[in-house]
Scaffold this active site. Structure first.
Site, PDB file in Angstrom:
ATOM      1  CE  LYS A 124      39.406  41.317  33.532  1.00 37.66           C
ATOM      2  NZ  LYS A 124      39.514  42.696  34.053  1.00 37.66           N
ATOM      3  CB  THR A 125      44.891  40.631  29.750  1.00 35.94           C
ATOM      4  OG1 THR A 125      43.483  40.848  29.605  1.00 35.94           O
ATOM      5  CG2 THR A 125      45.457  40.121  28.435  1.00 35.94           C
ATOM      6  CD  GLU A 168      41.473  38.574  30.489  1.00 31.24           C
ATOM      7  OE1 GLU A 168      40.987  39.710  30.523  1.00 31.24           O
ATOM      8  OE2 GLU A 168      42.318  38.205  29.636  1.00 31.24           O
TER       9      GLU A 168
END
Length: 465
Positions: A124-125, A168
């Site tokens: 996700k980052t 995020e």
């Protein structure tokens, strides 16, 4: 001051952030400073990020003390701040408004026309970073908040002038349920953070609850290659027929299909991406690994759905140089290249080491791994051993405890004993010497884990030199 800034000031007043040195809380602090709010903060350690916040006008203290609250109206806390912290207890006693980091971030999101939230057990980052980088590079001036510093953007958070807010969304404690997104990307759904959820089924249900937050005609983008994300797409198509659900991946049934992944001259990673009838393009990245081709496909899906020029979006993605601690190049000494990666789940370790293998070419891959959390090690030690066996040699540190107390019998030896290549457990100083002694010119060294193993890369470079 904009209307939203005036509303936020009226809602929150003076804001004090506890744990402000953490990447998540510092992002909230930066956004609130961009809005023009009066901001103060405190952290247990004097970290480099604190100087940046001071330079931007925040009053920052090192160490927790009730006096640090000053005349704050609202307190934002990270997940590690608990009752018993004298500063937190004082905020409770004074009846101040107390918000979790995610609630503070959600307050800064409001007012944007298109909120894009990126969630998933892994990736996700980088996916958030790719999406924000793409939007900013093509001139969309997005606001964003990411769980790592982005080299190409120079920060982990910024208030832009455009309609997009890319964030995020952390699932670790279900705090992503505090957001109200218009678009959701889910990179994968796997059992993790079982210290919070208890069961894999509860993890999957949290993602269903998260996707259910989308408004009518909201957009859910899921990775077709991941069984959990693919199942989420199937579930939401049945549960919410009003949603737009799209998938991406190498799977044949993906709406945006990747194929022919390969390494190009110069170390770039490329694949063909196609969708609809006749839409076929080349996705060409500077960051390594098939997992990053997937992450970029997710980001591209946001651009396509927003009606952006595909070639411009692809060019922007191709210029992305990576996020901090995501296969981050730390330097080269004596012909040995050293990289650092945040991977702390078996799937992430697998992706990181496969990328390392591709970059190493004919050289060997040496990994220094630090398990993160006793509970995660107990749950996955066999899988960690299996994935670490992709390396030519493995050196382990003892488990980084983070928020946990030790669990009897759970040590790094559980992993080391099962790795299929030479593996040893050392204290940090001995680990650095051991890794440096193993590596030869042309090899790759990777420091891997979510704890303080990240600080050993420079030490390995010094030892190699």
């Amino acid at each position: 001051m904009s209307n939203r800034a005036q509303e936020l000031n009226a809602e929150l007043g003076k804001v004090h952030l506890m744990g402000v040195g953490g990447v998540g809380v510092s992002a909230v602090a930066r956004l609130m400073l961009d809005y023009g709010l009066r901001v103060s903060g405190s952290d247990a350690k004097d970290l480099p990020v604190l100087d940046d916040l001071r330079a931007r006008g925040a009053r920052i203290s090192v160490g927790y003390d009730p006096a640090n609250l000053g005349d704050a109206d609202t307190v934002v806390v990270s997940s590690i701040i608990k009752p018993g912290n004298a500063e937190y207890d004082e905020a409770v006693a004074r009846g101040l408004k107390i918000l979790h980091r995610s609630q503070g971030l959600e307050a800064t999101m409001r007012g944007h026309e298109m909120i894009v939230a990126v969630a998933g057990t892994h990736g996700k980052t980088t996916t958030t970073s790719l999406t924000a980088h793409m939007l900013k590079t093509i001139g969309a001036a997005p606001s964003f908040a990411v769980g790592a510093n982005i080299a190409s953007l120079g920060t982990n958070a910024e208030l832009g002038t455009g309609e997009y807010f890319v964030a995020e969304a952390d699932e670790s404690d279900a705090s992503f349920l505090n957001y109200r997104p218009d678009v959701i990307i889910v990179t994968n759904v796997e059992a993790d953070h079982l210290d919070h959820y208890g069961t894999a089924e509860a993890v999957h249900q949290a993602f269903v609850d998260f996707a259910s937050l989308l408004p009518e005609d909201g957009l859910l983008i899921c990775c077709a290659d991941d069984p959990g994300a693919n199942e989420l797409a199937r579930t939401m198509r049945l549960k919410r027929p009003d949603l737009r659900v799209q998938t991406y991946g190498f799977a044949e049934h993906a709406d945006r299909r990747l194929s022919d992944a390969h390494v190009r001259d110069g170390g770039r990673f490329a694949a063909t991406i196609e969708w609809g009838s006749g839409q076929e393009h080349v996705l060409n990245l500077a960051v390594p690994g098939a997992h990053n081709l997937l992450n970029a496909a997710a980001a591209l899906s946001v651009g396509i759905n927003a009606g952006m020029d595909v070639d411009e979006a692809l060019e922007a993605l191709g210029s992305f140089s990576g996020a901090a601690r995501r296969f981050e190049f730390k330097g080269e000494a004596s012909g040995v290249r050293v990289y650092d990666d945040y991977a702390h789940h078996p799937t992430e370790v697998s992706a990181a080491l496969k990328a390392g293998r591709a970059v190493a070419g004919n050289g060997k891959l040496h990994v220094l791994f630090q398990p993160h959390l006793f509970s995660r090690t107990r749950e996955f030690y066999r899988q960690f051993a299996q994935e670490l066996s992709l390396a030519d040699s493995v050196t382990l540190l003892e488990i980084y405890p983070a928020r946990e107390a030790p669990i009897p019998g759970v040590t790094s030896e559980l992993i080391a004993q099962r790795v299929e290549v030479p593996a040893h457990v050392f204290a940090p100083e001995q680990a650095v010497a051991h890794v440096a002694g193993q590596a030869e010119a042309g090899d790759i060294v990777m420091t891997v884990g979510a704890g303080d193993v990240t600080y050993l890369g420079p030490q390995i470079l010094d030892a190699l030199a």
